[in-house]
Design a protein around this motif. Sequence first.
Motif, PDB file in Angstrom:
ATOM      1  N   GLN A  83       0.859  -1.188   0.000  1.00 18.55           N
ATOM      2  CA  GLN A  83       0.000   0.000   0.000  1.00 18.55           C
ATOM      3  C   GLN A  83       0.894   1.237   0.000  1.00 18.55           C
ATOM      4  OE1 GLN A  83      -2.737   0.706   3.358  1.00 18.55           O
ATOM      5  NE2 GLN A  83      -4.264   1.196   1.786  1.00 18.55           N
ATOM      6  N   LEU A  84       0.772   2.014  -1.080  1.00 16.39           N
ATOM      7  CA  LEU A  84       1.577   3.220  -1.197  1.00 16.39           C
ATOM      8  C   LEU A  84       1.138   4.259  -0.175  1.00 16.39           C
ATOM      9  CD1 LEU A  84       1.585   3.418  -5.100  1.00 16.39           C
ATOM     10  CD2 LEU A  84       3.441   2.602  -3.623  1.00 16.39           C
ATOM     11  N   SER A  85       2.103   5.049   0.297  1.00 15.82           N
ATOM     12  CA  SER A  85       1.800   6.067   1.301  1.00 15.82           C
ATOM     13  C   SER A  85       1.106   7.258   0.654  1.00 15.82           C
ATOM     14  CB  SER A  85       3.085   6.546   1.974  1.00 15.82           C
ATOM     15  OG  SER A  85       3.749   5.474   2.597  1.00 15.82           O
ATOM     16  N   PRO A  86       0.128   7.844   1.326  1.00 20.64           N
ATOM     17  CA  PRO A  86      -0.567   9.009   0.763  1.00 20.64           C
ATOM     18  C   PRO A  86       0.407  10.168   0.536  1.00 20.64           C
ATOM     19  CG  PRO A  86      -1.765   8.120   2.632  1.00 20.64           C
ATOM     20  CD  PRO A  86      -0.447   7.436   2.617  1.00 20.64           C
ATOM     21  N   LEU A 143      -1.687   4.935 -10.321  1.00 16.79           N
ATOM     22  CA  LEU A 143      -2.474   5.622  -9.298  1.00 16.79           C
ATOM     23  C   LEU A 143      -3.286   4.568  -8.554  1.00 16.79           C
ATOM     24  CD1 LEU A 143      -3.675   8.498 -11.660  1.00 16.79           C
ATOM     25  CD2 LEU A 143      -1.690   8.521 -10.127  1.00 16.79           C
ATOM     26  N   GLN A 144      -2.958   4.363  -7.289  1.00 11.96           N
ATOM     27  CA  GLN A 144      -3.551   3.274  -6.513  1.00 11.96           C
ATOM     28  C   GLN A 144      -4.816   3.716  -5.805  1.00 11.96           C
ATOM     29  OE1 GLN A 144      -1.607   1.637  -2.796  1.00 11.96           O
ATOM     30  NE2 GLN A 144      -1.181  -0.087  -4.179  1.00 11.96           N
ATOM     31  N   VAL A 175      -6.852  -5.030  -5.636  1.00  9.82           N
ATOM     32  CA  VAL A 175      -6.520  -3.632  -5.361  1.00  9.82           C
ATOM     33  C   VAL A 175      -6.757  -2.815  -6.622  1.00  9.82           C
ATOM     34  CG1 VAL A 175      -4.721  -2.023  -4.647  1.00  9.82           C
ATOM     35  CG2 VAL A 175      -4.801  -4.341  -3.672  1.00  9.82           C
ATOM     36  N   PRO A 176      -7.688  -1.858  -6.580  1.00  9.88           N
ATOM     37  CA  PRO A 176      -7.962  -1.078  -7.782  1.00  9.88           C
ATOM     38  C   PRO A 176      -6.828  -0.093  -8.070  1.00  9.88           C
ATOM     39  CG  PRO A 176      -9.235  -0.221  -5.947  1.00  9.88           C
ATOM     40  CD  PRO A 176      -8.545  -1.453  -5.445  1.00  9.88           C
ATOM     41  N   GLY A 177      -6.671   0.234  -9.333  1.00 10.77           N
ATOM     42  CA  GLY A 177      -5.654   1.191  -9.715  1.00 10.77           C
ATOM     43  C   GLY A 177      -5.880   1.654 -11.137  1.00 10.77           C
ATOM     44  N   LEU A 178      -5.154   2.678 -11.508  1.00 12.21           N
ATOM     45  CA  LEU A 178      -5.246   3.242 -12.849  1.00 12.21           C
ATOM     46  C   LEU A 178      -3.821   3.443 -13.349  1.00 12.21           C
ATOM     47  CD1 LEU A 178      -7.545   4.429 -14.754  1.00 12.21           C
ATOM     48  CD2 LEU A 178      -6.791   6.660 -13.933  1.00 12.21           C
ATOM     49  N   ALA A 179      -3.577   3.150 -14.618  1.00  6.03           N
ATOM     50  CA  ALA A 179      -2.256   3.337 -15.203  1.00  6.03           C
ATOM     51  C   ALA A 179      -2.357   4.246 -16.422  1.00  6.03           C
ATOM     52  CB  ALA A 179      -1.633   2.005 -15.593  1.00  6.03           C
ATOM     53  N   THR A 181      -3.610  10.289  -4.941  1.00  6.27           N
ATOM     54  CA  THR A 181      -3.200  10.376  -3.533  1.00  6.27           C
ATOM     55  C   THR A 181      -2.092   9.368  -3.247  1.00  6.27           C
ATOM     56  OG1 THR A 181      -5.419  11.060  -2.915  1.00  6.27           O
ATOM     57  CG2 THR A 181      -4.009  10.220  -1.157  1.00  6.27           C
ATOM     58  N   ARG A 182      -2.246   8.160  -3.793  1.00  8.09           N
ATOM     59  CA  ARG A 182      -1.208   7.126  -3.670  1.00  8.09           C
ATOM     60  C   ARG A 182      -0.712   6.838  -5.090  1.00  8.09           C
ATOM     61  NH1 ARG A 182      -2.175   4.685   1.546  1.00  8.09           N
ATOM     62  NH2 ARG A 182      -4.253   5.220   2.304  1.00  8.09           N
TER      63      ARG A 182
END
Length: 955
Positions: A738-741, A762-763, A810-814, A913-914
């Motif tokens: 989990q990336l830090s905010p 973008l996580q 875990v949702p995300g966008l690339a 944010t992450r």
Amino acid sequence: MRQPRFAAPLFVLCVWLLSLPALAESRINVSPNDNRDYLNFTLDNQLRVLVISDPGTDKAAASLDVDVGSNADPKERMGLAHFLEHMLFLGTEKYPQAGAYQAFIRASGGSHNAYTSYDNTNYFFDVSAENLAPALDRFSQFFIAPLFNETYVDRERNAVNSEYQSGLRDDGRRIWSTYKRLTNPEHSFSQFNVGNLETLSNDTPGALRQDLLDFYARYYSANLMTLVVLGREPVDELRHMVESRFAAVKNFDATAFRDTRPLYRPGTLPARLDIRTLDDTRELSLSFPLPPARDYWAQKPLYYLSSLIGYEGKGSLLSALKARGWANGLGASAGLDLPNASSLSVNIDLTEQGFEHYEEVTALFFSYVRLLRQSGIDPQLYAEERQLNATRFRFIEPSSPIHYVRQLARGLQDYPAEHVLDAHYRFDEFDAELIRRFLAPVRPDNMQLTRLAQDLDTDQVDPWYQTGYRITPLGDAQLSQWRRNPAGDDVLAIRSLNPYLATNLELKPLQASDDAVAGNRPRALLSQNGLELWHQQDTEFRVPKADFYFSLLSAPANADAGGAVLTTLYTRMVNDQLNETLYDAALAGLSLSLYPHMKGVSVRVSGYNERQPLLLDALLAAMVNPDLDPDRFALVRRQYAQELANERNDTPYNQTTGELYSLLLPQWSSEQKLAALESVSLAQLQRFVPRLLAQTRLRVLSHGNRGADEALTLAQRVNQVLRASAQVAEPANIDVVQLSPDDALVQTLELEHQDSAVTLYLQGQDTALGTRAAYMLLGEMLSSPFYNELRTEQQLGYIVFASAMPLLNVPGLALVVQSPVADPLMLEQKMQAFLQEITPLFSQLDTAGLEEVKASTLSRLLQKETSLSQRSGRYWQELDRGELGFNSREQLAAAIEALSIADLQRQFADLGTRRLLVRSFGKSIRDDFEVQETTRRADTAIGALKAADAFVPGA
């Protein structure tokens, strides 16, 4: 529509015969397993059409094929056909906006693309079934009134050039371009076919556009086109849909371009071509120009010959080469298939020792050719090929609509309409003389021998891909040695009839309990002592096939990079040991795959179910008692090291995206695995295998033409052999970092490619269904505008896309761009600017817009499965993730339906944010930046997150 099948009384037969004139257009050979309706016809403008009605489809699709490709490029405009293909997507008189077509297809839950080959150009799309008519209307305008807008003519040259530059380190493109150095330079096949800024120069305003118009007017004529449309409407309605839209395509009575010049100049062959590769590889290619083969599509002489030469079972050429330690693999195929020429191509992946002995390898090949002439042209073997392919056609399962129409549109150019479905499977009567005619030119004096390796001495350079090469005539002494057909008769043999050929193709009686208990989903038959079995007897596809998958879950398999490497070596050694067996099975329509993954090792057995237990027994015996031969281990280890090293030559965007997985998942990078591989010994592997099998869990899925009792028997057999004395392992978990905010991490890769690349990940904030659903919609909404802005308008590169990128749950966008013209800092700025400028798309979103994007997203998510293996793949993925209701798609669909405008706006506002940015600087510009910038890394920060157990809950 489908050809009627009558086994009827005489009066019915007479009625059918009387109706033949009316049905003449629609007599198509259809598989008994195909319930769709077909109708082929020709429009008044001579455009040939096939329409397919599939009332149950959720996707409609269409493909139009033009009988012209790079073969017709003028010498001064190489790449023109490819460039024209690009331009057709950028506006028509009726739909002038450059990005309108792509946006419509995307909003309709579809996809689109095109390709240009040597002698054809193919355009295709799919959409949700209810959107076929408007999609066809837009599609048809490509061939009626394209704009070829001067602004985009000049811009799109950059996209073609970017596509060309992206392949400069692609060995496949480099080798192919250099391979053609031996062919006749006057023949159009020898030309550069991609295009770049030089060949598509536009120094004289309007000149390039005029050349496009001239090419289009000369070849884009209805009489050179074939069209295939698949939809849920009846064939008569589909016909009307086509007639009303494609009748306006002009017919110029064009003549298809056919280059009748010889493919090789006299005296060119025999010759050796040495090509210096970027990849660490050692290959030998033997190619023989042959007469044209297209007229013999129903006899398939080249298919028959390549099937025997490429055989990998006992007595095969490959087995003989492996026994000498000279080869890792071998493939034979019909190489070129031109209107006036064809070829037979044999490609051999050599070991270091084999490369040193390439002349003896070639001699062994000609020994096998002599054996073929003596006893290989066998009516029984040909009859077996006919039987195998007839069975494949009988039980053929539908491919996805978009692939199906693309294949058939090309097929209508090559085959009679009545055989467009069965042409690939058809074997007419055995013709020994025909086969001998195609085998006769397979001689040393008619050979192009090509060697591929990193360290070859060369004296020339390919002008397009800067590949070093050397051409050397083959001398009489060498040719005489190969003509004598030296040693090999003691080990070589023509293959026997296949022991895995299925004879029982009956469907098992349905067991009603499956549907009643599981709601037409897999049900748990067994869950105890480390064995978990899920089973479903297929009730929909009804073919005599089954999928039997199992995972042996074991912690040491991926505990560290060393464990991952040893597990890979173990699976490769077992596969190598079973290669002859697996090849026979594959020829008979039975496949087996053993492979490593993050939780252990998995096996997939698929195909005709009758012989699966026989194949499974052979695998299990090898898994528990692998033959860890020192010589084979050295070869397998070397081949694995080559593959890992060669991953460094992959396209930059693939490497930046792949790095995300290595950073955020328990995966190991190529460098980490190479480092571990350096110290791995056979003794280590021998000690590792028992440890891998000592503490395990077994997860099994059975799906297809198999009853519950049979599934239990097979699962228990696997358990008894693989887990005879094993302890039960703890359930394996896969964690996602989990990336830090607000901690913008940057990972920079040092690659050899001239292009720069950026992947911005973008996580999502959590794994809630609502968040996952929102990120799917975000990807859907951003995809078209991101492509249109950064690719079409700004021309930053050929490879540009935005997409949802989930890591497990875990949702995300690339956002991804590979660029020959912009550095990573600029690309990041462009991405950030895009995300700011696209804000009104969300702030002004209304209910109608939201419903439209939901519909397109749901169309992709819930796309109907067309084959048994597709469904098995989904079940297997859901099992792996613990989604035991097998309804994860439906749950996600419900979450999408429940999203409000406010929900989507809130998720967009939190986007970024992450975040994690992975990038690479183009080699030529790297030195223009400070070292502190080009060496920025996120390894330490992400390592700290892992050490602190900072993982996404519920991943």
